[in-house]
Design a protein around this motif. Sequence first.
Motif, PDB file in Angstrom:
ATOM      1  N   TYR A  13       0.807  -1.210   0.000  1.00  0.00           N
ATOM      2  CA  TYR A  13       0.000   0.000   0.000  1.00  0.00           C
ATOM      3  C   TYR A  13       0.847   1.269   0.000  1.00  0.00           C
ATOM      4  O   TYR A  13       0.376   2.315   0.382  1.00  0.00           O
ATOM      5  N   LYS A  14       2.077   1.147  -0.441  1.00  0.00           N
ATOM      6  CA  LYS A  14       2.945   2.325  -0.464  1.00  0.00           C
ATOM      7  C   LYS A  14       2.404   3.330  -1.479  1.00  0.00           C
ATOM      8  O   LYS A  14       2.128   2.998  -2.619  1.00  0.00           O
ATOM      9  N   GLY A  15       2.235   4.550  -1.054  1.00  0.00           N
ATOM     10  CA  GLY A  15       1.752   5.599  -1.941  1.00  0.00           C
ATOM     11  C   GLY A  15       0.242   5.667  -2.057  1.00  0.00           C
ATOM     12  O   GLY A  15      -0.275   6.322  -2.953  1.00  0.00           O
TER      13      GLY A  15
ATOM     14  N   LYS B 197       5.662   6.385  -5.199  1.00  0.00           N
ATOM     15  CA  LYS B 197       5.583   4.940  -4.995  1.00  0.00           C
ATOM     16  C   LYS B 197       6.935   4.269  -5.187  1.00  0.00           C
ATOM     17  O   LYS B 197       7.238   3.271  -4.537  1.00  0.00           O
TER      18      LYS B 197
ATOM     19  N   SER C 159      13.571  -2.915  -1.711  1.00  0.00           N
ATOM     20  CA  SER C 159      13.549  -1.542  -1.226  1.00  0.00           C
ATOM     21  C   SER C 159      14.739  -1.270  -0.339  1.00  0.00           C
ATOM     22  O   SER C 159      15.250  -2.158   0.337  1.00  0.00           O
TER      23      SER C 159
END
Length: 112
Positions: free
Chosen positions: A2-4, A86, A110
């Motif tokens: 759910y990044k961004g 993102k 990441s």
Amino acid sequence: LYKGWYSLVVTTMILNFVYFYWFHWLRNLVWMRSISDYFVQMNNEAIRSKVVDDHNMILDLAAGYLAGVIAVLVTGPLWLVNTRLKLQGVDNHSCEGSTNKGGNGKNCKSKN
């Protein structure tokens, strides 16, 4: 996963606002110009309502198309920012050799 999400929600809200604003503005503009000519020429109420019904779909499609084009052009930079947010923190060097087809390539990792 759910990044961004926050930037996605904000960008989508702005896109929808721009789209519906321009849709209603264009629809009213096109509606008044095209139908006013018919109103001036026709005195019969039955004929007048038939003309309004026939042109409603075409005018809505034209206004929707133009509003969509304007909304995408106006919010395009926001979608670029959304994508960059993102991808913030993704290490490009660990993605070398990745096929990105869900198969046998390396996974992007990441930075921590």
